[in-house]
Scaffold this motif. Structure first.
Motif, PDB file in Angstrom:
ATOM      1  N   TYR A 125       0.834  -1.219   0.000  1.00 55.68           N
ATOM      2  CA  TYR A 125       0.000   0.000   0.000  1.00 55.68           C
ATOM      3  C   TYR A 125       0.859   1.256   0.000  1.00 55.68           C
ATOM      4  CZ  TYR A 125      -4.051   2.911   1.407  1.00 55.68           C
ATOM      5  OH  TYR A 125      -5.052   3.838   1.463  1.00 55.68           O
ATOM      6  N   SER A 126       1.772   1.354   0.963  1.00 54.26           N
ATOM      7  CA  SER A 126       2.558   2.578   1.103  1.00 54.26           C
ATOM      8  C   SER A 126       3.558   2.771  -0.031  1.00 54.26           C
ATOM      9  CB  SER A 126       3.297   2.595   2.443  1.00 54.26           C
ATOM     10  OG  SER A 126       4.176   1.509   2.553  1.00 54.26           O
ATOM     11  N   GLY A 139       0.371  11.536   6.076  1.00 55.25           N
ATOM     12  CA  GLY A 139      -0.240  10.640   7.047  1.00 55.25           C
ATOM     13  C   GLY A 139      -1.757  10.697   7.014  1.00 55.25           C
ATOM     14  N   SER A 153      -3.058   9.789   2.929  1.00 53.43           N
ATOM     15  CA  SER A 153      -2.823   8.411   2.505  1.00 53.43           C
ATOM     16  C   SER A 153      -3.668   7.401   3.270  1.00 53.43           C
ATOM     17  CB  SER A 153      -1.347   8.036   2.667  1.00 53.43           C
ATOM     18  OG  SER A 153      -0.529   8.837   1.850  1.00 53.43           O
ATOM     19  N   PHE A 154      -3.889   7.645   4.574  1.00 50.24           N
ATOM     20  CA  PHE A 154      -4.451   6.595   5.419  1.00 50.24           C
ATOM     21  C   PHE A 154      -5.860   6.865   5.929  1.00 50.24           C
ATOM     22  CE2 PHE A 154       0.239   6.340   5.990  1.00 50.24           C
ATOM     23  CZ  PHE A 154       0.424   5.137   5.335  1.00 50.24           C
ATOM     24  N   ALA A 189      -8.581   4.696   4.224  1.00 44.44           N
ATOM     25  CA  ALA A 189      -8.594   3.313   4.701  1.00 44.44           C
ATOM     26  C   ALA A 189      -9.368   3.205   6.016  1.00 44.44           C
ATOM     27  CB  ALA A 189      -7.168   2.795   4.875  1.00 44.44           C
ATOM     28  N   TYR A 190      -9.242   4.225   6.881  1.00 42.04           N
ATOM     29  CA  TYR A 190      -9.954   4.223   8.161  1.00 42.04           C
ATOM     30  C   TYR A 190     -11.460   4.362   7.932  1.00 42.04           C
ATOM     31  CZ  TYR A 190     -11.073   5.417  13.019  1.00 42.04           C
ATOM     32  OH  TYR A 190     -11.602   5.413  14.284  1.00 42.04           O
ATOM     33  N   GLY A 235       3.711   4.298   6.944  1.00 41.99           N
ATOM     34  CA  GLY A 235       3.325   3.002   6.382  1.00 41.99           C
ATOM     35  C   GLY A 235       3.961   1.856   7.141  1.00 41.99           C
ATOM     36  N   LEU A 288       2.115   1.531  10.444  1.00 38.27           N
ATOM     37  CA  LEU A 288       0.820   0.871  10.208  1.00 38.27           C
ATOM     38  C   LEU A 288       0.995  -0.641  10.075  1.00 38.27           C
ATOM     39  CD1 LEU A 288      -2.253   1.136   9.420  1.00 38.27           C
ATOM     40  CD2 LEU A 288      -1.456   1.236   7.052  1.00 38.27           C
ATOM     41  N   ASN A 289       1.934  -1.064   9.238  1.00 37.85           N
ATOM     42  CA  ASN A 289       2.125  -2.492   8.996  1.00 37.85           C
ATOM     43  C   ASN A 289       2.586  -3.235  10.243  1.00 37.85           C
ATOM     44  OD1 ASN A 289       1.365  -2.175   6.341  1.00 37.85           O
ATOM     45  ND2 ASN A 289       3.448  -2.181   5.533  1.00 37.85           N
ATOM     46  N   LEU A 341      -3.880   2.489  12.927  1.00 41.98           N
ATOM     47  CA  LEU A 341      -4.044   3.844  12.419  1.00 41.98           C
ATOM     48  C   LEU A 341      -3.995   4.876  13.544  1.00 41.98           C
ATOM     49  CD1 LEU A 341      -6.744   3.287   9.654  1.00 41.98           C
ATOM     50  CD2 LEU A 341      -4.401   4.074   9.320  1.00 41.98           C
ATOM     51  N   VAL A 393      -0.550   5.852  13.878  1.00 42.29           N
ATOM     52  CA  VAL A 393      -0.189   6.783  12.811  1.00 42.29           C
ATOM     53  C   VAL A 393      -0.594   8.204  13.188  1.00 42.29           C
ATOM     54  CG1 VAL A 393      -0.713   7.463  10.427  1.00 42.29           C
ATOM     55  CG2 VAL A 393      -0.255   5.065  10.975  1.00 42.29           C
TER      56      VAL A 393
END
Length: 500
Positions: free
Chosen positions: A51-52, A285, A288-289, A292-293, A416, A419-420, A471, A474
């Motif tokens: 993803y990142s 931050g 990008s994310f 997804a949240y 990223g 997150l992972n 997240l 993040v």
């Protein structure tokens, strides 16, 4: 080129401004429109673990080439360099829309990033050339608002394209706009270039590429595919540090350095560049994310996820427009401080966000960050362009863009990686029997309604809680960088020594 270039009667400033804003628009919209489409792209192509990298690949080349383009624009002129950059960007965009795998998409994003490195710094520098110091505050406010306008349209357009046509069109929509921008630049911008033998710092470019690439791999893969204490990690860290030190030593001796180190001795420019780096971390931050949240945890559609980012974009142009007037009334320092306060407020709200807050809560957080970004970015561009003459304006503007892009690059990789690693940690500690077979790529199933519906209740809850947990980490980092940004802004001098 002479310092009188900005007053040439044969340059039609309103039309050049429109062409420049179009060029900036296609670069700015890239951030939000792709972020909105990413869940759908992952759902189609797979590869959540990468993803990142979709963002990091683009940002890596953007970050590295921005300094080269800034220097080339000082040597060859703004028009040919901007044209070349837009052309490469559009070729990359075409290829991205044709990608059939995540690996292909990442490679094509590298190409797109090579072209994007020219768009923002050279376009912004053109405006610094053709407008006087008194006019720049207002005009730079217009340019900064492009980020907001494009980001208002980006999430909405991205969500609609994903739902009703195809995610591939998020890459193709910029092609006609880029062509119009090139036509406008060639018809209405006229330059006179001093004939001199150009010297491009390719050694510096190679060293910087090595340093940033090594750092990015560590940040993205550290704790996931590469153990933090492994020889691989140590080797990459050594390579990054060595290449960066060699880069600094080389730049001191170079006749035509990529980054004129003397500009870093000017305190306002130094602070503006450092804060551009930290705000770049924050911006990536969120953009990008956050989708997804909203889609994976809140279970909203791609369109709704896009509109939560749109809130940031509403705040950005409003603040950018206001910044042009505030700078003239209260100065760039006070304007920047107000922006820094909003960055901290927005970051703090993101830390406290919970799924029950819904899209409206996410939108409020985004709006505050947008206000902060609009005020600070406009202030910094006006500040740095007034601090140097024409021959350094391209390089100095590029250096500021480089720091923001570097923040984006490091942020995409660092956040990223957080997150992972946090997601894997959560699955390991709380997964029990249900989590034994879960991997990073399992999270793909949360991002589309069809795939969520086939998950069992316990597995779905586990995956959503894990994504929310990771997240949150993040957003803690985003909040921290907001605080750091405000602290540095407070060290700006109260009066500018900038010259027109």
């Amino acid at each position: 080129m002479s310092g009188k270039a900005k007053k040439r009667p044969d340059t039609k400033r309103p039309y050049v401004l429109i062409a420049v804003m179009l060029a900036m628009f296609i670069g700015a919209i890239e951030a939000t429109i792709v972020a909105t489409a990413m869940p759908a792209i992952i759902g189609d192509l797979g590869g959540f673990a990468h993803y990142s990298w979709v963002f990091s690949a683009y940002l890596l080349m953007n970050t590295i080439t921005v300094l080269i383009y800034g220097k080339l624009s000082d040597l060859y002129g703004r028009k040919p360099v901007l044209t070349f950059g837009i052309s490469i960007f559009l070729i990359g965009s075409l290829l991205c829309g044709l990608a059939n795998s995540m690996k292909q998409l990442i490679i094509f994003r590298l190409i797109q990033g090579v072209g994007a490195g020219a768009v923002m710094p050279v376009a912004t520098t053109i405006v610094g050339d053709i407008y006087t110091a008194e006019e720049r505050a207002q005009v730079q406010g217009y340019l900064s608002s492009v980020w907001g306008i494009s980001a208002i349209m980006g999430p909405a357009a991205g969500g609609l394209l994903v739902e009703y046509i195809s995610w591939r069109w998020v890459f193709w929509v910029s092609i006609p706009l880029g062509i119009l921008s090139v036509i406008g630049i060639w018809l209405f911008l006229h330059e006179t270039i001093d004939k001199k033998k150009p010297k491009v710092d390719f050694v510096g470019a190679i060293l910087l590429t090595t340093a940033i690439s090594s750092l990015m791999i560590i940040l993205v893969e550290g704790g996931v595919r590469i153990s933090w204490g492994s020889p691989q990690a140590m080797g990459l860290a050594f390579m990054a540090c060595s290449a960066f030190l060699l880069f600094l030593l080389h730049e001191k001796k170079s006749a035509e350095p990529m980054v004129p180190l003397e500009i870093w001795k000017i305190r306002p420019i130094l602070i503006a560049n450092v804060v551009s780096f930290t705000t770049g971390l924050m911006l990536i931050g969120i953009s990008s994310f956050l989708p997804a949240y909203v889609q994976g945890v809140m279970e909203e559609s791609a369109t709704i996820a896009g509109f939560t980012l749109t809130a940031m974009s509403i705040g950005w142009p409003l603040a950018s427009t206001a910044a042009g007037k505030l700078i003239l009334k209260i100065g760039y320092r006070s304007t920047s401080v107000i922006g820094g306060v909003f960055l901290v407020l927005g970051g703090g709200l993101f830390v406290t966000i919970v799924p029950s807050a819904g899209p409206a809560g996410a939108a409020l957080c985004s709006f505050c960050v947008g206000i902060g970004m609009g005020l600070t970015t406009t202030s910094f561009i006006v500040l740095i362009q007034g601090a140097v003459n024409w021959k350094r304006r391209g390089s100095t503007t590029a250096a500021n863009m480089f720091m923001r892009n570097l923040g984006n690059t490091v942020g995409a990789a660092l956040l990223g990686g957080i997150l992972n690693s946090r997601l894997l940690q959560y699955f390991s500690e709380h997964g029990g029997h249900a989590g034994k077979n879960l991997t990073l790529d399992s999270t793909n199933m949360l991002l589309t309604e069809e795939q969520r519906s086939v998950l069992s209740g316990p597995v779905k809850s586990l995956m959503q809680e894990g994504l929310s947990f990771s997240l949150h980490s993040v957003y803690v980092a985003v909040f921290f960088f907001g605080i750091v940004s405000l602290i540095f802004i407070l060290f700006l001098p109260k009066k500018s020594n900038a010259a027109a």
